[in-house]
Design a protein around this motif. Structure first.
Motif, mmCIF file in Angstrom:
data_model
loop_
_atom_site.group_PDB
_atom_site.id
_atom_site.type_symbol
_atom_site.label_atom_id
_atom_site.label_comp_id
_atom_site.label_asym_id
_atom_site.label_seq_id
_atom_site.Cartn_x
_atom_site.Cartn_y
_atom_site.Cartn_z
ATOM 1 N N LEU A 2 -2.353 -2.150 -80.384
ATOM 2 C CA LEU A 2 -1.040 -2.212 -79.767
ATOM 3 C C LEU A 2 -0.767 -3.643 -79.303
ATOM 4 N N ASN A 3 0.370 -4.190 -79.648
ATOM 5 C CA ASN A 3 0.790 -5.554 -79.290
ATOM 6 C C ASN A 3 -0.178 -6.626 -79.792
ATOM 7 N N VAL A 4 -0.752 -6.406 -80.959
ATOM 8 C CA VAL A 4 -1.692 -7.395 -81.492
ATOM 9 C C VAL A 4 -0.987 -8.701 -81.840
ATOM 10 N N GLY A 5 0.260 -8.668 -82.161
ATOM 11 C CA GLY A 5 0.976 -9.897 -82.516
ATOM 12 C C GLY A 5 1.218 -10.819 -81.348
ATOM 13 N N SER A 6 1.278 -10.272 -80.141
ATOM 14 C CA SER A 6 1.563 -11.108 -78.976
ATOM 15 C C SER A 6 0.318 -11.390 -78.130
ATOM 16 N N ALA A 7 -0.856 -10.931 -78.589
ATOM 17 C CA ALA A 7 -2.081 -11.100 -77.803
ATOM 18 C C ALA A 7 -2.614 -12.528 -77.928
ATOM 19 N N GLU A 8 -3.270 -12.969 -76.876
ATOM 20 C CA GLU A 8 -3.923 -14.285 -76.877
ATOM 21 C C GLU A 8 -5.421 -14.075 -76.829
ATOM 22 N N PRO A 9 -6.251 -14.811 -77.425
ATOM 23 C CA PRO A 9 -5.996 -15.886 -78.384
ATOM 24 C C PRO A 9 -5.462 -15.316 -79.693
ATOM 25 N N ARG A 10 -4.632 -16.088 -80.334
ATOM 26 C CA ARG A 10 -3.888 -15.607 -81.497
ATOM 27 C C ARG A 10 -4.761 -15.248 -82.701
ATOM 28 N N GLY A 11 -5.676 -16.082 -83.098
ATOM 29 C CA GLY A 11 -6.390 -15.891 -84.360
ATOM 30 C C GLY A 11 -7.344 -14.724 -84.399
ATOM 31 N N SER A 12 -8.138 -14.523 -83.372
ATOM 32 C CA SER A 12 -9.213 -13.527 -83.443
ATOM 33 C C SER A 12 -8.675 -12.100 -83.491
ATOM 34 N N TYR A 13 -7.649 -11.780 -82.713
ATOM 35 C CA TYR A 13 -7.112 -10.421 -82.726
ATOM 36 C C TYR A 13 -6.399 -10.113 -84.041
ATOM 37 N N GLN A 14 -5.663 -11.082 -84.536
ATOM 38 C CA GLN A 14 -4.968 -10.837 -85.800
ATOM 39 C C GLN A 14 -5.967 -10.685 -86.956
ATOM 40 N N LEU A 15 -7.056 -11.464 -86.931
ATOM 41 C CA LEU A 15 -8.053 -11.366 -87.993
ATOM 42 C C LEU A 15 -8.765 -10.014 -87.942
#
Length: 109
Positions: free
Chosen positions: A78-91
């Motif tokens: 949920l809300n992976v696009g707005s999570a920080e840090p950007r790269g690790s959650y999206q990957l």
């Protein structure tokens, strides 16, 4: 050896004639394959659909399992696009989506 036996095409046609009493059998043609791709595809698809619809428990279990996995994956990311840090959650999200796509079709077999 003096008299040659039937050719492979004649053998296949004899098998086809014997199988006609049990249902529709496509015509045999000379080539690498006995029937065309779309004929094979239609017959195998029809057989798979018939076998799947016969077993209603499998259909129900598949629907429930896919719904549960969809809700679980949705809550996890949920809300992976707005999570920080950007790269690790999206990957991690991308990896899990690819794994679900790759492994998801295995339960159909």
């Amino acid at each position: 050896i003096a008299q040659p036996g039937p050719s492979p095409l004649e053998l296949l046609e004899a098998e086809r004639q014997a199988a006609l009493e049990f249902g529709g059998v496509p015509k045999v043609k000379k080539g690498v394959y006995g029937v065309g791709f779309w004929t094979q595809f239609k017959l195998v698809l029809a057989r798979k659909v018939k076998l799947t619809l016969r077993d209603s428990e499998v259909i129900g279990a598949t629907i429930i399992m896919n719904t549960f996995l969809g809700i679980l994956m949705g809550v996890m990311f949920l809300n992976v696009g707005s999570a920080e840090p950007r790269g690790s959650y999206q990957l991690a999200f991308l990896f899990n989506v690819l794994m679900q796509v790759a492994m998801g079709s295995m339960n159909i077999m």
